[in-house]
Design an enzyme around this catalytic site. Structure first.
Site: not given
Lengths: 356, 103
Positions: B8-9
């Protein structure tokens, strides 16, 4: 969690936790700022600056609708920062503290601070030891009520005033950025935007742009948008015109990343930055800095996030903005190509190796 | 060996999926079965199920933000790293997790 201690890695410190919280908050408000900003800007574009302010018209309704969506920015940011720090229990106290931040007009800065306060407040509340039977009560009663009450009170009565003053200072400072100051600001924003192609440094510049939008000033965000759009385009041009300096896979990738660049997505350039950071990153940073500086110098302004060629119609002084992007792109393209050429010339060619 | 990962970013459109692709590639190359859940801008994709959790030997969380439902990994060995590290050195991360599990 059975965490594996990483070698040489520092323990998950408070600073690391705050950074994670802040990035979590920002990741949730990105679509909000696109939706609210675009609706408001489109209303102004279609119905005109005056037309969209006449009570009871469609234009005015849409403009205020967009404005109301943007008004959710501070509570949402605050809520998800708290969520990032103390998980689900922190979400509502974070929203609540964000509402407090809105009430006292402490703006984006207030939202960040209220998020941290609510997050850590709930984190400490969670440390209270209790009988297992009360787990439900704690989660549904104690955390939301006391988390919201305590962090709200801290916002209202303790740090609200100084933060509101700080925000006021930011707003009035933003309105004075022109001339040399503006250019310096542009250089910083542009270089940051292109430093890690959508990573944490880029997001820091982005957050500053959002803070300014929230304060009603779209100049910094337009500068950021100009810088972040260009790496993809510059790299595509370089791979198309000088394929011999690139690997086959890079030429393939180059064919598509200009499209990402036009949509304002810097991330397309990451593979290039990773495989050759010392040539790609500085050339993009210089171009980005120039683009952002020109954008600010010419007074381009954009009140909607997601800035790119798609938002040119809602940009103020769009011609200047386009000039900024084109100039930055050319500079990045030239520097990158020269650096790649130097590397190419230095690499021993197979034929030459035989001669030697 | 079965590894589950979550990537996830902040923006959730590029890094998240690049990290997932590179971890998958590295896992295949090392002959390790690997499943990667992405928490991007559009929400959770390729969700790690209860069955996956029962089978899993370890977890990699490659993220710059707080991920959803982290508590489901409570009983497993977890390695946390930044999302860019998983893009640039996925094999190293997987090796580090395996060493951590063996300890």
């Amino acid at each position: 969690m059975a965490k594996i201690q990483r070698q040489g890695a520092k323990k998950q410190g408070t600073l690391e936790q705050m950074k994670k919280g802040l990035l979590t908050g920002i990741s949730y408000i990105i679509p909000l700022v696109v939706a609210g900003g675009m609706i408001m800007s489109l209303a102004l574009l279609i119905f005109g600056n005056e037309g969209a302010r006449v009570e009871g018209t469609v234009g005015n309704t849409l403009r205020t609708f967009g404005g109301s969506i943007l008004g959710l920015m501070v509570p949402l940011l605050s809520g998800y920062i708290a969520y990032g720090i103390s998980d689900k229990a922190g979400l509502i106290p974070g929203f609540a503290a964000g509402v407090a931040a809105n009430t006292i007009n402490s703006g984006f800065i207030g939202g960040i601070i209220s998020g941290f306060i609510a997050g850590y407040c709930v984190l400490y509340l969670k440390k209270i030891k209790y009988n297992e039977n009360f787990a439900g009560t704690m989660n549904i009663f104690v955390y939301p009520l006391f988390g919201s009450l305590i962090s709200g009170c801290i916002m209202f009565f303790l740090i609200g005033k100084p933060v509101a003053l700080l925000n006021k200072g930011l707003v009035s400072w933003l309105s004075t950025i022109q001339g040399a100051n503006g250019i310096i600001l542009g250089i910083i924003i542009g270089a940051m935007a292109c430093f890690d192609m959508g990573g944490a440094v880029n997001k820091a510049a982005y957050a500053f742009g959002l803070a300014a939008i929230q304060a009603g000033n779209g100049v910094p965000y337009a500068a950021f948008a100009a810088a972040k759009s260009l790496p993809g385009i510059a790299i595509t041009i370089s791979t198309l015109l000088f394929p011999k300096y690139y690997e086959k896979s890079e030429i393939e990738a180059g064919k598509s990343i200009w499209l990402l660049g036009c949509a304002g997505i810097t991330e397309g350039a990451i593979p290039f930055a990773i495989s050759d950071p010392f040539r790609v990153i500085p050339s993009m940073m210089v171009g980005g800095a120039v683009a952002a500086a020109i954008s600010i110098f010419g007074g381009s302004s954009l009140l909607s996030a997601g800035g790119s060629l798609l938002t040119v119609p809602v940009t103020k002084n769009p011609v200047n903005w386009l000039i900024a992007v084109i100039a930055g792109t050319i500079i990045s393209f030239v520097i990158l190509t020269i650096l790649k050429k130097i590397k190419y010339d230095k690499t021993p060619k197979p034929e030459k190796a035989v001669e030697n | 060996m079965y590894i589950v990962c979550v990537t996830s970013c902040p923006t959730g459109i590029a890094h998240t999926f690049m990290a997932a692709a590179n971890l998958k590639k590295a896992g295949n190359k090392m002959g390790i079965e690997i499943k990667i859940e992405t928490q991007g801008a559009g929400g959770t994709e390729n969700k790690i199920t209860e069955d996956d959790l029962k089978k899993a030997d370890g977890v990699i969380i490659a993220s710059d933000v707080s991920i959803n439902d982290a508590e489901r990994f409570d009983k497993l060995p977890v390695l946390e790293c930044g999302v860019s590290e998983a893009i640039s050195d996925p094999e190293g991360i997987i090796k580090e997790l395996i060493e951590g599990i063996d300890k």
